[in-house]
Design an enzyme around this catalytic site. Structure first.
Site, PDB file in Angstrom:
ATOM      1  N   HIS A 308       0.193   0.213  10.396  1.00 21.83           N
ATOM      2  CA  HIS A 308       1.363  -0.043   9.438  1.00 21.83           C
ATOM      3  C   HIS A 308       1.972  -1.637   9.570  1.00 21.83           C
ATOM      4  O   HIS A 308       2.843  -1.769   9.241  1.00 21.83           O
ATOM      5  CB  HIS A 308       2.539   0.997  10.176  1.00 21.83           C
ATOM      6  CG  HIS A 308       3.424   1.190   9.215  1.00 21.83           C
ATOM      7  ND1 HIS A 308       4.737   1.037   9.599  1.00 21.83           N
ATOM      8  CD2 HIS A 308       3.515   1.898   8.026  1.00 21.83           C
ATOM      9  CE1 HIS A 308       5.686   1.538   8.619  1.00 21.83           C
ATOM     10  NE2 HIS A 308       4.853   1.740   7.535  1.00 21.83           N
ATOM     11  N   LYS A 310       2.458  -5.334   9.070  1.00 21.75           N
ATOM     12  CA  LYS A 310       2.817  -6.345   7.607  1.00 21.75           C
ATOM     13  C   LYS A 310       2.727  -7.581   8.238  1.00 21.75           C
ATOM     14  O   LYS A 310       3.772  -8.365   8.009  1.00 21.75           O
ATOM     15  CB  LYS A 310       3.801  -5.909   7.013  1.00 21.75           C
ATOM     16  CG  LYS A 310       4.384  -4.430   6.379  1.00 21.75           C
ATOM     17  CD  LYS A 310       4.905  -3.693   7.615  1.00 21.75           C
ATOM     18  CE  LYS A 310       5.470  -2.220   7.140  1.00 21.75           C
ATOM     19  NZ  LYS A 310       4.466  -1.505   6.595  1.00 21.75           N
ATOM     20  N   ASP A 315      -2.838 -20.503  11.088  1.00 18.92           N
ATOM     21  CA  ASP A 315      -3.301 -21.658  12.151  1.00 18.92           C
ATOM     22  C   ASP A 315      -2.879 -21.488  13.415  1.00 18.92           C
ATOM     23  O   ASP A 315      -2.363 -22.413  14.092  1.00 18.92           O
ATOM     24  CB  ASP A 315      -2.704 -22.804  11.325  1.00 18.92           C
ATOM     25  CG  ASP A 315      -3.624 -23.173  10.111  1.00 18.92           C
ATOM     26  OD1 ASP A 315      -4.697 -22.564   9.948  1.00 18.92           O
ATOM     27  OD2 ASP A 315      -2.893 -23.648   9.322  1.00 18.92           O
TER      28      ASP A 315
END
Length: 364
Positions: A308, A310, A315
């Site tokens: 779930h 996001k 870098d």
């Protein structure tokens, strides 16, 4: 005379045009990050401790609400005299009712069994989209878009946010991340967004909040709010992807925004190593084929429940997270919060977690 000088100086400061807002002062106390499910018990315990330690107010904007322990912590705070306000997605109105009433009845386990009579006795309508549930005012978003936030503001001083819904399943089974951000600047910004939603401004204020934290895990960054400020958040996300130089790691519930996909492909083409881990059940919607054609490494997750996250890590320095899925609806329609954080120490924590999940995934 001195009073007149002071007054003139104040007027000059207030009225001079075109000046940027002052930079936020760095605040002591660093970020805390938790990864579910392996840190789910610790995360929930920390969240409940925040609620139990609240002295004045708890404002929560929750997409879903299905956890009796969290319900009971809110009720304990209410009993102490803390002001509690909740804002939820209307699709889950019955869950807010059942779990808060179940908590008030002292029920245990994962799923409360609440008689209809008990609901009728403990729910009082306030307006078309607001009601009082066991004395706690709860308003709901009735728009077509999702009220997709998962944040809590504690005493106007601390923010809890991330991908984790207020459900036992999110803490115990899913791959999730939650952040505790002890910043009064950030908390007051989230509180203003909450106040707008709670009082009927359904698209929020959309005002970005820039903040800086020292001590513990230091971080600085900006929070963005959709849909009112969704275009600003998406622009900042794309700019950060386009500025990448070495590595982009992605762990995403869904990935459909064509401009985000394009930015990942372009990064791969200029020599940035891009790795994308996607939730298996959303592969029918995500645009992994575009990535694979460009030579991007893509895997589906290995969790039998739900990945779930996001999250994007850039870098080993920048962490992108929040409730914001990488979709057009996230910036155009839904109520979301998106965090873009600069912190090598925090990035290292996220990098370790994403690579661990990557090893559990299956190549496409």
């Amino acid at each position: 005379m001195l009073l007149l000088v002071i007054l003139l100086l104040w007027l000059f400061q207030e009225l001079r045009p075109g000046l940027p807002p002052p930079s936020p002062q760095a605040e002591a106390g660093g970020v805390e990050v938790y990864f579910m499910p392996r840190e789910g018990e610790a995360a929930k315990a920390r969240l409940i401790a925040l609620m139990d330690g609240a002295k004045e107010s708890l404002d929560g904007a929750f997409y879903e609400f299905r956890d009796l322990e969290i319900a009971k912590a809110l009720l304990r705070a209410k009993k102490r005299g803390v002001r509690i306000r909740l804002y939820g997605e209307s699709d889950y109105r019955n869950d807010f009712r059942r779990y808060l009433v179940g908590g008030a009845l002292g029920q245990q386990g994962e799923t409360p069994r609440v008689p209809q009579a008990a609901l009728r006795e403990r729910i009082r309508p306030l307006s078309l989209d607001c009601e009082e549930i066991v004395g706690i005012p709860v308003c709901f978003d009735e728009r077509e878009g999702f009220m997709h936030h998962k944040f809590l503001v504690v005493d106007g001083q601390t923010v809890w946010t991330g991908s984790t819904n207020m459900t036992w399943n999110a803490f115990a089974r899913n791959n999730e991340n939650s952040l505790l951000l002890p910043s009064s600047i950030l908390a007051q910004g989230y509180a203003r967004e909450f106040q707008a939603l709670f009082t009927g401004t359904k698209e929020g204020l959309g005002t970005p909040i820039t903040f800086s934290l020292e001590g513990g895990v230091p971080a600085e960054g900006t929070a963005y709010f959709s849909p009112k400020g969704g275009a600003l958040g998406r622009k900042a996300l794309l700019e950060r992807l386009r500025a990448s130089q070495q590595e982009i790691l992605v762990a995403a519930f869904v990935l459909t925004d064509p401009e985000v996909v394009k930015a990942l492909v372009q990064a791969q083409e200029r020599g940035v190593r891009v790795q994308v881990l996607l939730e298996s059940r959303n592969l029918k919607d995500s645009r992994e084929e575009d990535l694979l054609r460009a030579g991007v490494e893509v895997r589906k997750d290995g969790n039998p429940y739900t990945l779930h996250h996001k999250v994007m890590l850039i870098d080993s320095t920048f962490v992108i997270t929040g409730s914001y899925n990488f979709t057009a609806r996230a910036w155009q329609v839904n109520n979301e919060n998106l965090l873009i954080l600069q912190s090598p120490a925090l990035a290292e924590r996220y990098r370790e977690e994403i690579l661990r999940l990557w090893q559990e995934g299956q190549p496409l």
